[in-house]
Design a protein around this motif. Structure first.
Motif, PDB file in Angstrom:
ATOM      1  N   CYS A 144       7.573   5.539   8.617  1.00 26.23           N
ATOM      2  CA  CYS A 144       7.397   6.768   9.404  1.00 26.23           C
ATOM      3  C   CYS A 144       6.663   6.526  10.728  1.00 26.23           C
ATOM      4  CB  CYS A 144       6.658   7.820   8.591  1.00 26.23           C
ATOM      5  SG  CYS A 144       4.941   7.392   8.208  1.00 26.23           S
ATOM      6  N   LYS A 145       6.279   5.288  11.011  1.00 27.40           N
ATOM      7  CA  LYS A 145       5.592   4.883  12.244  1.00 27.40           C
ATOM      8  C   LYS A 145       4.202   5.499  12.390  1.00 27.40           C
ATOM      9  CE  LYS A 145       9.294   2.691  13.590  1.00 27.40           C
ATOM     10  NZ  LYS A 145       9.628   1.650  12.684  1.00 27.40           N
ATOM     11  N   ALA A 146       3.591   5.907  11.296  1.00 27.55           N
ATOM     12  CA  ALA A 146       2.237   6.458  11.330  1.00 27.55           C
ATOM     13  C   ALA A 146       1.239   5.326  11.546  1.00 27.55           C
ATOM     14  CB  ALA A 146       1.925   7.196  10.038  1.00 27.55           C
ATOM     15  N   TYR A 147       0.225   5.582  12.359  1.00 23.14           N
ATOM     16  CA  TYR A 147      -0.827   4.605  12.619  1.00 23.14           C
ATOM     17  C   TYR A 147      -1.768   4.583  11.420  1.00 23.14           C
ATOM     18  CZ  TYR A 147      -4.599   2.188  15.041  1.00 23.14           C
ATOM     19  OH  TYR A 147      -5.567   1.285  15.399  1.00 23.14           O
ATOM     20  N   MET A 192      -8.296 -11.172  19.007  1.00 24.40           N
ATOM     21  CA  MET A 192      -7.353 -10.065  18.993  1.00 24.40           C
ATOM     22  C   MET A 192      -7.662  -9.084  17.865  1.00 24.40           C
ATOM     23  SD  MET A 192      -5.288 -10.903  21.414  1.00 24.40           S
ATOM     24  CE  MET A 192      -3.542 -10.917  21.515  1.00 24.40           C
ATOM     25  N   ASP A 193      -7.453  -7.801  18.121  1.00 21.95           N
ATOM     26  CA  ASP A 193      -7.521  -6.771  17.095  1.00 21.95           C
ATOM     27  C   ASP A 193      -6.128  -6.620  16.494  1.00 21.95           C
ATOM     28  OD1 ASP A 193     -10.145  -6.318  17.730  1.00 21.95           O
ATOM     29  OD2 ASP A 193      -9.796  -4.412  18.752  1.00 21.95           O
ATOM     30  N   VAL A 194      -6.058  -6.331  15.206  1.00 21.39           N
ATOM     31  CA  VAL A 194      -4.778  -6.163  14.520  1.00 21.39           C
ATOM     32  C   VAL A 194      -4.594  -4.682  14.204  1.00 21.39           C
ATOM     33  CG1 VAL A 194      -3.388  -6.837  12.539  1.00 21.39           C
ATOM     34  CG2 VAL A 194      -5.000  -8.466  13.523  1.00 21.39           C
ATOM     35  N   HIS A 195      -3.506  -4.104  14.706  1.00 22.67           N
ATOM     36  CA  HIS A 195      -3.188  -2.695  14.480  1.00 22.67           C
ATOM     37  C   HIS A 195      -2.098  -2.616  13.413  1.00 22.67           C
ATOM     38  CE1 HIS A 195      -5.405  -1.186  18.032  1.00 22.67           C
ATOM     39  NE2 HIS A 195      -5.165  -2.410  18.470  1.00 22.67           N
ATOM     40  N   HIS A 196      -2.308  -1.752  12.402  1.00 23.26           N
ATOM     41  CA  HIS A 196      -1.369  -1.589  11.286  1.00 23.26           C
ATOM     42  C   HIS A 196      -0.628  -0.259  11.435  1.00 23.26           C
ATOM     43  CE1 HIS A 196      -2.835  -4.971   8.818  1.00 23.26           C
ATOM     44  NE2 HIS A 196      -3.969  -4.732   9.460  1.00 23.26           N
ATOM     45  N   VAL A 197       0.707  -0.315  11.264  1.00 20.10           N
ATOM     46  CA  VAL A 197       1.571   0.858  11.404  1.00 20.10           C
ATOM     47  C   VAL A 197       2.537   0.879  10.224  1.00 20.10           C
ATOM     48  CG1 VAL A 197       3.315   1.954  12.882  1.00 20.10           C
ATOM     49  CG2 VAL A 197       1.425   0.733  13.921  1.00 20.10           C
ATOM     50  N   THR A 227       2.351  -5.082  11.668  1.00 16.89           N
ATOM     51  CA  THR A 227       1.144  -5.387  12.431  1.00 16.89           C
ATOM     52  C   THR A 227       1.495  -5.750  13.851  1.00 16.89           C
ATOM     53  OG1 THR A 227       1.188  -7.697  11.743  1.00 16.89           O
ATOM     54  CG2 THR A 227      -0.128  -6.195  10.405  1.00 16.89           C
ATOM     55  N   GLU A 228       0.569  -5.439  14.744  1.00 12.27           N
ATOM     56  CA  GLU A 228       0.687  -5.788  16.157  1.00 12.27           C
ATOM     57  C   GLU A 228      -0.701  -6.203  16.622  1.00 12.27           C
ATOM     58  OE1 GLU A 228       1.629  -3.601  20.386  1.00 12.27           O
ATOM     59  OE2 GLU A 228       2.362  -2.691  18.548  1.00 12.27           O
ATOM     60  N   MET A 237       0.838  -1.179   0.000  1.00  8.03           N
ATOM     61  CA  MET A 237       0.000   0.000   0.000  1.00  8.03           C
ATOM     62  C   MET A 237       0.878   1.236   0.000  1.00  8.03           C
ATOM     63  SD  MET A 237      -1.542   0.450   3.888  1.00  8.03           S
ATOM     64  CE  MET A 237      -2.253   2.029   3.623  1.00  8.03           C
ATOM     65  N   ILE A 238       0.274   2.365  -0.239  1.00  7.29           N
ATOM     66  CA  ILE A 238       0.969   3.658  -0.177  1.00  7.29           C
ATOM     67  C   ILE A 238       0.602   4.313   1.150  1.00  7.29           C
ATOM     68  CG2 ILE A 238       1.270   5.914  -1.265  1.00  7.29           C
ATOM     69  CD1 ILE A 238       2.254   3.644  -3.013  1.00  7.29           C
TER      70      ILE A 238
END
Length: 67
Positions: free
Chosen positions: A58-61, A49-54, A14-15, A1-2
């Motif tokens: 640049c470490k942007a959420y 579990m929820d999956v968080h993408h970063v 992912t976390e 992705m961009i």
């Protein structure tokens, strides 16, 4: 992705973190009388579990996938 922040082409990092389903399931298990740590089992199950993408650049959420 961009990445919308740094405009680089990335594969997101992912976390996993316990989601609302894990907490509700644990509470219901505790109400049923399983006080010896069994109420923590939903916090270890991948389906709860929820999956968080970063962005790894640049470490942007970028977002969260809720279950």
């Amino acid at each position: 992705m961009i990445c919308p922040s740094c405009h680089a082409e990335i594969d997101s990092s992912t976390e996993t973190k316990p989601g609302l389903i894990a907490y509700i399931s644990g509470f219901i298990i505790a109400l049923c009388g399983c006080w010896c740590g069994c109420c923590l089992i939903p916090c270890c199950v991948d389906e709860c579990m929820d999956v968080h993408h970063v962005c790894p650049n640049c470490k942007a959420y970028l977002g969260r996938f809720k279950r």
